[in-house]
Write a protein that holds these residues in place. Structure first.
Motif, mmCIF file in Angstrom:
data_model
loop_
_atom_site.group_PDB
_atom_site.id
_atom_site.type_symbol
_atom_site.label_atom_id
_atom_site.label_comp_id
_atom_site.label_asym_id
_atom_site.label_seq_id
_atom_site.Cartn_x
_atom_site.Cartn_y
_atom_site.Cartn_z
ATOM 1 N N UNK A 161 28.569 52.809 34.113
ATOM 2 C CA UNK A 161 28.273 51.576 34.934
ATOM 3 C C UNK A 161 27.869 52.177 36.253
ATOM 4 N N UNK A 162 27.239 51.193 36.920
ATOM 5 C CA UNK A 162 26.481 51.262 38.408
ATOM 6 C C UNK A 162 27.709 50.986 39.214
ATOM 7 N N UNK B 289 34.005 54.357 39.016
ATOM 8 C CA UNK B 289 35.451 54.122 39.229
ATOM 9 C C UNK B 289 35.920 53.085 38.499
ATOM 10 N N UNK B 290 37.112 52.590 38.916
ATOM 11 C CA UNK B 290 37.841 51.532 38.112
ATOM 12 C C UNK B 290 38.683 50.832 39.104
ATOM 13 N N UNK B 291 38.628 49.505 39.128
ATOM 14 C CA UNK B 291 39.411 48.476 39.937
ATOM 15 C C UNK B 291 40.197 47.383 39.143
ATOM 16 N N UNK B 292 41.185 46.945 39.749
ATOM 17 C CA UNK B 292 42.000 45.803 39.199
ATOM 18 C C UNK B 292 41.241 44.545 39.636
ATOM 19 N N UNK B 293 41.223 43.554 38.743
ATOM 20 C CA UNK B 293 40.467 42.303 38.933
ATOM 21 C C UNK B 293 41.523 41.140 38.718
ATOM 22 N N UNK B 294 41.722 40.347 39.866
ATOM 23 C CA UNK B 294 42.710 39.434 39.748
ATOM 24 C C UNK B 294 42.320 38.153 39.017
ATOM 25 N N UNK B 295 43.114 37.261 38.219
ATOM 26 C CA UNK B 295 42.350 36.192 37.290
ATOM 27 C C UNK B 295 41.614 35.376 38.182
ATOM 28 N N UNK B 296 41.923 35.176 39.476
ATOM 29 C CA UNK B 296 40.988 34.176 40.371
ATOM 30 C C UNK B 296 39.757 34.716 40.381
ATOM 31 N N UNK B 297 39.372 35.988 40.521
ATOM 32 C CA UNK B 297 38.428 36.658 40.701
ATOM 33 C C UNK B 297 37.318 36.520 39.512
ATOM 34 N N UNK C 219 24.507 50.371 32.374
ATOM 35 C CA UNK C 219 24.130 50.570 33.661
ATOM 36 C C UNK C 219 23.528 49.507 34.517
ATOM 37 N N UNK C 220 22.913 48.550 34.003
ATOM 38 C CA UNK C 220 22.296 47.588 34.874
ATOM 39 C C UNK C 220 23.357 46.259 34.961
ATOM 40 N N UNK C 221 24.338 46.071 34.296
ATOM 41 C CA UNK C 221 25.246 44.972 34.590
ATOM 42 C C UNK C 221 25.984 45.023 35.900
ATOM 43 N N UNK C 222 26.120 43.684 36.474
ATOM 44 C CA UNK C 222 26.884 43.607 37.842
ATOM 45 C C UNK C 222 28.342 43.815 37.687
#
Length: 303
Positions: free
Chosen positions: A112-113, A3-11, A70-73
């Motif tokens: 990606x995982x 999937x895909x998510x939005x990431x805030x600059x603070x995150x 595949x392994x990256x967090x």
């Protein structure tokens, strides 16, 4: 697909500034930060540790090493100013308005995982908030990443930060984050880069027997008062136990968090925060005092 998510600059700021024994960005399987702007824009300036995605002769973006993905967090993609994941427009209309971050993130989902993160506001917003994390450097050796100076994590945007003793004594960090007040929850005295009346020293060791509960009101009222002047940094020796206890006490007092909510919130900001058992019990007592009832089951907290 992940999937895909939005990431805030603070995150992203907090992801970049995680540190255990070494900065987490030194781990090749921790963060894959991808810049999909033009080569000219990337060379002028980009986010620290980001690499530009190569393009084929036909103009298609090339996928990084699939085994790494595949392994990256964290896999984070950014362009100039993508602001949402709204996919109701046609691809052509969306690219014209949002740039290429979304379309490229879609191409990475299958590898990606964890969800692919798209930086909200892109480079434009991130660099406006964290100009000190911009660079022109394109190549980092592993030993250089291991020596990077990390910043305190951001708890409340531009208002409250949590860090360690070394960060508190770094004048450039205080300047970059516009720190105007400090709360030192450790036995050591720090070198002051703030006015004397904007510095609170709660001298306590990090032991099971120490009483930090009685200092919670002082810490909370001090932080509230100092926020009128600018950002506040709460720190302890390692920035893991005492500082996180003080920050959670503040969130419970001034932001109406339960202990469970404060715990989850701070853990997201700093993934290795770990108040010891004595402090957890004192935070539970603080919750009971504030709300006249016990809300949190501490057996649900991971400590």
């Amino acid at each position: 697909m992940a999937g895909m998510e939005l990431c805030e600059p603070r995150d992203l700021y907090n992801i970049l500034n995680q540190q255990w024994l070494l900065p987490r960005v030194a781990d090749p399987y921790y963060l894959c930060l991808l810049d999909v702007r033009t080569e000219r824009e990337y060379n002028e300036s980009h986010i620290l540790t980001a690499r530009r995605i190569a393009q084929s002769l036909t103009g298609k973006y090339l996928v990084p090493h699939s085994e790494l993905l595949a392994r990256v967090r964290y896999c984070v993609v950014y362009d100039h100013e993508t602001s949402s994941l709204d996919c109701r427009d046609s691809e052509e209309e969306r690219d014209a308005k949002e740039g290429t971050a979304i379309s490229h993130a879609k191409g990475l989902e299958q590898f990606t995982s964890h969800p692919v993160l798209v930086l909200q506001g892109g480079y434009k917003k991130f660099s406006a908030c964290y100009h000190f994390l911009r660079t022109q450097r394109t190549l980092w050796m592993p030993w250089e990443l291991a020596k990077l100076q990390t910043y305190p994590v951001e708890i409340l945007p531009e208002r409250l930060y949590m860090g360690d003793f070394k960060q508190a004594c770094n004048q450039q960090i205080q300047k970059d984050l516009k720190i105007k007040a400090q709360v030192n929850i450790s036995e050591q005295c720090a070198k002051l880069y703030v006015k004397y009346d904007r510095y609170l020293h709660v001298s306590v060791p990090d032991t099971l027997e120490v009483n930090l509960f009685d200092s919670f009101p002082t810490i909370c009222h001090f932080i509230d008062a100092q926020m009128d002047y600018g950002a506040v940094l709460v720190f302890s020796k390692q920035g893991i136990s005492r500082s996180s206890t003080g920050v959670m006490a503040y969130l419970m007092h001034s932001c109406v968090f339960s202990l469970k909510s404060a715990w989850s919130y701070v853990l997201k900001c700093k993934t290795n925060m770990r108040p010891h058992q004595g402090f957890v019990k004192q935070l539970l007592d603080w919750e009971t005092k504030l709300y006249r009832t016990t809300i949190t089951d501490i057996s649900e907290l991971n400590y």
